[in-house]
Design an enzyme around this catalytic site. Structure first.
Site, PDB file in Angstrom:
ATOM      1  N   ARG A 113      -1.260 -11.548   0.997  1.00  0.00           N
ATOM      2  CA  ARG A 113      -0.197 -10.765   0.370  1.00  0.00           C
ATOM      3  C   ARG A 113       0.764 -10.210   1.413  1.00  0.00           C
ATOM      4  NH1 ARG A 113      -2.874  -7.447  -3.383  1.00  0.00           N
ATOM      5  NH2 ARG A 113      -3.609  -6.153  -1.672  1.00  0.00           N
ATOM      6  N   TYR A 114       0.219  -9.539   2.417  1.00  0.00           N
ATOM      7  CA  TYR A 114       1.055  -9.046   3.505  1.00  0.00           C
ATOM      8  C   TYR A 114       1.379 -10.208   4.449  1.00  0.00           C
ATOM      9  CZ  TYR A 114      -0.534  -4.361   2.082  1.00  0.00           C
ATOM     10  OH  TYR A 114      -0.815  -3.220   1.392  1.00  0.00           O
ATOM     11  N   CYS A 133     -15.858  -0.498  -8.658  1.00  0.00           N
ATOM     12  CA  CYS A 133     -15.471  -1.632  -7.822  1.00  0.00           C
ATOM     13  C   CYS A 133     -14.181  -2.294  -8.309  1.00  0.00           C
ATOM     14  CB  CYS A 133     -16.598  -2.661  -7.799  1.00  0.00           C
ATOM     15  SG  CYS A 133     -16.217  -4.137  -6.824  1.00  0.00           S
TER      16      CYS A 133
END
Length: 369
Positions: A113-114, A133
């Site tokens: 994603r980054y 979670c």
């Protein structure tokens, strides 16, 4: 040294078995009848255990359950692992994949994603299945675990994408892998010239501290530097065994250890609970790194604390304890927007040639431009 509880219903084990991480995994508690050997559960909890099992598995190591108060319904250990009927009541904002990890998955198991970092999902197994979670959709589901061919695809992807500077090993729990597999994966990653650092995200130091062995430390030291981010949420989790094994990680494994906690209603949403946690972590060699706003994953709404309450808590803590022990309060934006900090605002007024601030005590101070 932790000893097995004297509860009369518990299976008697030797100290060597108790301190064997594989024994702990093999003897995880997975149903109500086993659970009652550790804590007293009422009829409502029994019903929740059965109903929620269709949504998310229940599992806990004997070690971790042994930390729970057998009678206290509000015990912070108990609240993290026991299903509650509220899990079945989803809200409008709840998502199965709140961080949109599947939407940023170029190859199986990899979330990119980054631009400069990628998360690598390596295992579907955890020692304890935490009720909040963020990966409830696939943790405990063996079909979602990447295989050896998927690992090759992932490593190939990492080699081809030179913009990636950091790999985060995650799961499930990556420390569920054998030392030899971890050695292999770390070796592959460290051989990629543009990879600057490797992070391991694991809750095993909390729920299965006996996983930290001299053999594991040798592997980690071999691939120095390694950054390990663990997940303590309450000071009750900071046992003598934890202290011993974290010391091994730092001294024998030459590992930098950080912690990311989650702000959880009824578990740690008070100045006292967070202060004890943050100072307790620093005392044993762990840097408090993040305090996460609880993700909007389905079935976790009863854990979420209003953001304004979290900001106020951090504002009070900032002035009360050492800055070394204060993590960054963040929210991971639903939909894959990434993490953003949630800073407390101390600026009260901007004047022509000065600023007016209100400190953690509520006192006003003026400074010039």
């Amino acid at each position: 040294m932790e000893l097995v509880s004297s509860h009369p219903k518990q299976k008697k084990v030797s100290e060597s078995e108790w301190l064997d991480w594989k024994w702990q995994i093999q003897n995880r508690i997975k149903d109500g009848s086993e659970l009652e050997n550790y804590i007293r559960i009422n009829s409502e909890e029994k019903e929740a255990l059965l109903a929620c099992s269709e949504v998310f598995s229940f599992s806990a190591t004997p070690y971790y359950l042994n930390l729970a108060d057998p009678e206290d319904l509000n015990c912070p250990i108990r609240l993290q692992v026991l299903p509650r009927k509220e899990e079945l009541h989803t809200r409008a904002w709840d998502r199965r994949d709140p961080l949109a990890e599947e939407s940023y998955m170029p190859v199986k198991g990899v979330t990119h994603r980054y631009p400069d970092r990628a998360l690598w999902y390596l295992s579907h197994v955890c020692a304890v299945y935490c009720r909040f979670c963020t990966r409830k959709r696939k943790v405990s589901q063996s079909a979602d675990t990447p295989g050896s061919e998927d690992w090759k695809d992932a490593i190939r992807y990492f080699r081809e994408h030179t913009e990636i500077k950091e790999i985060i090993l995650s799961g499930g729990d990556p420390l569920n892998l054998s030392d030899s597999k971890l050695d292999y994966l770390l070796g592959e990653l460290k051989s990629i010239p543009h990879i600057n650092q490797v992070r391991i995200h694991t809750r095993y130091p909390v729920t299965l501290p006996m996983r930290i062995t001299s053999e594991l430390c040798e592997v980690l030291k071999k691939h120095f530097p390694i950054y390990l981010v663990t997940h303590f949420n309450h000071s009750k989790e900071l046992t003598e065994l934890v202290k011993e094994r974290i010391g091994m990680l730092v001294k024998e494994g030459a590992v930098t250890v950080l912690n990311q906690a989650v702000l959880l209603k009824g578990i740690n949403n008070s100045v006292g609970a967070l202060t004890d946690l943050f100072y307790g972590l620093t005392k044993i060699g762990i840097k408090p790194y993040y305090l996460h706003q609880c993700d909007e994953v389905f079935g976790s709404s009863h854990f979420r604390v209003p953001i304004e309450e979290g900001v106020e808590l951090m504002k009070q803590i900032r002035g009360s304890i050492s800055g070394l022990s204060v993590p960054l309060y963040v929210v991971d934006l639903t939909g894959g927007g990434g993490k953003v900090p949630l800073p407390a605002n101390y600026l009260e007024e901007t004047k022509t040639s000065s600023y007016v601030f209100r400190n953690y005590k509520g006192d006003l101070y003026e400074i010039g431009f």
